[in-house]
Design a protein around this motif. Structure first.
Motif, PDB file in Angstrom:
ATOM      1  N   LYS A  79      74.414 -30.994  42.645  1.00 29.52           N
ATOM      2  CA  LYS A  79      73.511 -31.459  42.359  1.00 29.52           C
ATOM      3  C   LYS A  79      73.877 -33.166  40.942  1.00 29.52           C
ATOM      4  O   LYS A  79      73.032 -33.918  41.153  1.00 29.52           O
ATOM      5  CB  LYS A  79      71.935 -30.409  41.214  1.00 29.52           C
ATOM      6  CG  LYS A  79      71.465 -29.821  42.317  1.00 29.52           C
ATOM      7  CD  LYS A  79      70.471 -29.172  41.715  1.00 29.52           C
ATOM      8  CE  LYS A  79      69.550 -28.357  43.269  1.00 29.52           C
ATOM      9  NZ  LYS A  79      68.925 -27.778  42.309  1.00 29.52           N
ATOM     10  N   TYR A  80      75.179 -32.310  40.006  1.00 26.62           N
ATOM     11  CA  TYR A  80      75.270 -33.705  39.293  1.00 26.62           C
ATOM     12  C   TYR A  80      75.982 -34.897  40.141  1.00 26.62           C
ATOM     13  O   TYR A  80      75.804 -35.782  39.891  1.00 26.62           O
ATOM     14  CB  TYR A  80      76.151 -32.343  38.287  1.00 26.62           C
ATOM     15  CG  TYR A  80      76.314 -33.102  37.256  1.00 26.62           C
ATOM     16  CD1 TYR A  80      75.294 -33.113  36.100  1.00 26.62           C
ATOM     17  CD2 TYR A  80      77.442 -34.488  36.962  1.00 26.62           C
ATOM     18  CE1 TYR A  80      76.391 -34.447  34.958  1.00 26.62           C
ATOM     19  CE2 TYR A  80      77.762 -34.573  35.989  1.00 26.62           C
ATOM     20  CZ  TYR A  80      77.400 -34.923  35.110  1.00 26.62           C
ATOM     21  OH  TYR A  80      77.007 -35.338  32.823  1.00 26.62           O
ATOM     22  N   LEU A  81      76.363 -34.002  40.835  1.00 25.55           N
ATOM     23  CA  LEU A  81      77.453 -34.950  41.483  1.00 25.55           C
ATOM     24  C   LEU A  81      76.489 -35.949  41.997  1.00 25.55           C
ATOM     25  O   LEU A  81      76.764 -37.465  42.297  1.00 25.55           O
ATOM     26  CB  LEU A  81      78.862 -34.424  42.250  1.00 25.55           C
ATOM     27  CG  LEU A  81      79.435 -33.449  42.222  1.00 25.55           C
ATOM     28  CD1 LEU A  81      79.998 -33.087  43.244  1.00 25.55           C
ATOM     29  CD2 LEU A  81      80.668 -34.514  40.951  1.00 25.55           C
ATOM     30  N   GLU A  82      75.427 -35.989  42.612  1.00 23.71           N
ATOM     31  CA  GLU A  82      74.902 -36.238  43.343  1.00 23.71           C
ATOM     32  C   GLU A  82      73.666 -37.345  42.353  1.00 23.71           C
ATOM     33  O   GLU A  82      73.367 -38.927  42.420  1.00 23.71           O
ATOM     34  CB  GLU A  82      73.703 -35.641  44.146  1.00 23.71           C
ATOM     35  CG  GLU A  82      73.769 -35.237  45.413  1.00 23.71           C
ATOM     36  CD  GLU A  82      72.852 -34.310  45.870  1.00 23.71           C
ATOM     37  OE1 GLU A  82      72.861 -34.518  47.565  1.00 23.71           O
ATOM     38  OE2 GLU A  82      71.695 -33.679  45.576  1.00 23.71           O
ATOM     39  N   SER A  83      73.367 -36.712  40.537  1.00 26.08           N
ATOM     40  CA  SER A  83      72.934 -37.492  39.887  1.00 26.08           C
ATOM     41  C   SER A  83      73.243 -39.070  39.979  1.00 26.08           C
ATOM     42  O   SER A  83      72.547 -39.898  39.432  1.00 26.08           O
ATOM     43  CB  SER A  83      72.340 -36.723  39.221  1.00 26.08           C
ATOM     44  OG  SER A  83      73.086 -36.325  38.107  1.00 26.08           O
ATOM     45  N   ARG A  84      75.014 -38.623  39.250  1.00 27.61           N
ATOM     46  CA  ARG A  84      75.226 -39.395  38.394  1.00 27.61           C
ATOM     47  C   ARG A  84      76.210 -40.512  39.861  1.00 27.61           C
ATOM     48  O   ARG A  84      76.359 -41.651  39.203  1.00 27.61           O
ATOM     49  CB  ARG A  84      76.832 -38.732  38.026  1.00 27.61           C
ATOM     50  CG  ARG A  84      76.492 -38.264  37.294  1.00 27.61           C
ATOM     51  CD  ARG A  84      75.367 -38.121  36.584  1.00 27.61           C
ATOM     52  NE  ARG A  84      75.110 -39.374  35.406  1.00 27.61           N
ATOM     53  CZ  ARG A  84      74.567 -39.431  35.408  1.00 27.61           C
ATOM     54  NH1 ARG A  84      73.560 -39.808  35.230  1.00 27.61           N
ATOM     55  NH2 ARG A  84      74.457 -41.045  34.504  1.00 27.61           N
ATOM     56  N   SER A  85      76.428 -40.211  41.028  1.00 32.14           N
ATOM     57  CA  SER A  85      77.209 -41.426  41.702  1.00 32.14           C
ATOM     58  C   SER A  85      76.844 -41.654  43.097  1.00 32.14           C
ATOM     59  O   SER A  85      76.463 -43.184  43.461  1.00 32.14           O
ATOM     60  CB  SER A  85      78.159 -40.255  42.651  1.00 32.14           C
ATOM     61  OG  SER A  85      77.094 -39.420  43.738  1.00 32.14           O
ATOM     62  N   GLY A  86      75.013 -41.159  42.771  1.00 39.13           N
ATOM     63  CA  GLY A  86      73.914 -41.575  43.835  1.00 39.13           C
ATOM     64  C   GLY A  86      74.118 -41.337  45.398  1.00 39.13           C
ATOM     65  O   GLY A  86      73.319 -41.686  46.226  1.00 39.13           O
ATOM     66  N   MET A  87      75.111 -40.117  45.447  1.00 43.01           N
ATOM     67  CA  MET A  87      75.244 -39.782  46.612  1.00 43.01           C
ATOM     68  C   MET A  87      74.147 -39.130  46.604  1.00 43.01           C
ATOM     69  O   MET A  87      74.002 -37.890  46.316  1.00 43.01           O
ATOM     70  CB  MET A  87      76.879 -39.562  47.486  1.00 43.01           C
ATOM     71  CG  MET A  87      77.734 -40.439  47.103  1.00 43.01           C
ATOM     72  SD  MET A  87      79.490 -40.006  47.235  1.00 43.01           S
ATOM     73  CE  MET A  87      80.792 -41.129  46.424  1.00 43.01           C
ATOM     74  N   ASP A  88      73.859 -38.088  48.202  1.00 45.14           N
ATOM     75  CA  ASP A  88      73.595 -37.437  49.589  1.00 45.14           C
ATOM     76  C   ASP A  88      74.163 -36.062  49.584  1.00 45.14           C
ATOM     77  O   ASP A  88      74.754 -36.846  51.311  1.00 45.14           O
ATOM     78  CB  ASP A  88      72.267 -37.528  50.502  1.00 45.14           C
ATOM     79  CG  ASP A  88      70.915 -38.348  49.220  1.00 45.14           C
ATOM     80  OD1 ASP A  88      71.109 -38.069  48.405  1.00 45.14           O
ATOM     81  OD2 ASP A  88      70.444 -39.358  49.955  1.00 45.14           O
ATOM     82  N   ILE A  89      74.732 -35.158  48.709  1.00 47.33           N
ATOM     83  CA  ILE A  89      75.685 -34.360  49.785  1.00 47.33           C
ATOM     84  C   ILE A  89      75.576 -33.550  50.848  1.00 47.33           C
ATOM     85  O   ILE A  89      74.468 -33.598  50.217  1.00 47.33           O
ATOM     86  CB  ILE A  89      76.775 -34.047  48.252  1.00 47.33           C
ATOM     87  CG1 ILE A  89      76.828 -34.222  46.951  1.00 47.33           C
ATOM     88  CG2 ILE A  89      77.589 -32.542  48.447  1.00 47.33           C
ATOM     89  CD1 ILE A  89      77.740 -35.521  47.074  1.00 47.33           C
TER      90      ILE A  89
END
Length: 230
Positions: A79-89
């Motif tokens: 969730k954190y990676l998605e929030s900062r990168s803008g990607m849907d993992i």
């Protein structure tokens, strides 16, 4: 926020969350955001308790403890990676090398299409053939192999359709934990045994290699950390 700042922020976050949950943070964290991938490589990551367990020959117990912690942390990290990168993992992979005290996370975006040709580099197809041959020693030749040279030090290999029927049956009976430990040991040993040939094809040294699986989707990610390719 530009890519450099995103990578710096993610590096700080990964160091913090590992320290909070494992009792010791890594010495260094290297993050690369290259849509559809986020690769995270960290060094000097081993707590005093884990060191004691390793010294008493309990490496498998350390692996189990880490895997169980990651079962609870993967969602939060994703969730954190998605929030900062803008990607849907879509997929989140992790692995460790306890002897070298290193580790990796690889996140793959839902925008990733393994059927699309990846960028090329010298001997790429021969490298894929070698990965297929190594995979056959462990289970079978994957239905698909793609590789992505993210930068001069980071090579991501994606394999699809790799599980054999007995592995699928083990998973169906709740044996994911032991299967992951067994496959991790076997496949990393095969990568090490064949490292010289892989290095010859890549024309550089392999400094570290990691592997993980998404058993539900029958896919796998291998991360190679390389000496910079000239």
């Amino acid at each position: 926020m530009d890519q450099v700042n995103v990578e710096r922020e993610l590096s700080s976050y990964i160091g913090r969350i590992l320290r909070d949950h494992f009792g010791k943070g890594p010495g260094s964290v290297f993050v690369t955001v290259a849509d559809p991938f986020i690769t995270i490589y960290f060094t000097n990551f081993l707590s005093p308790t884990e060191r004691s367990l390793l010294q008493s020959g309990q490496a498998e117990l350390v692996q189990k403890i880490r895997d169980r912690l990651m079962d609870s942390l993967s969602g939060e990290i994703t969730k954190y990676l998605e929030s900062r990168s803008g990607m849907d993992i879509l997929d989140f992979y992790y692995d460790w090398n306890l002897e070298t005290k290193t580790g990796m996370f690889v996140a793959v975006s839902k925008a990733f299409n393994p059927a699309e040709p990846s960028q090329t580099y010298t001997n790429q197809m021969a490298f894929h053939e070698e990965i297929g041959r190594i995979s056959l020693e462990a289970e079978k030749i994957p239905g698909l192999i793609q590789s992505y040279l993210i930068n001069s030090r980071t090579l991501v290999v994606v394999r699809e359709n790799i599980l054999v029927n007995i592995e699928k049956e083990i998973i169906a009976h709740g044996g994911q934990e032991m299967l992951r430990i067994a496959k991790r040991s076997l496949e990393k040993r095969l990568l090490s045994t064949n490292q010289e040939q892989l290095e010859k094809l890549l024309n550089t040294k392999v400094r570290d290699a990691f592997i993980d699986w998404n058993f539900g989707r029958d896919s796998s990610s291998v991360l190679f950390i390389l000496e910079p390719i000239a």
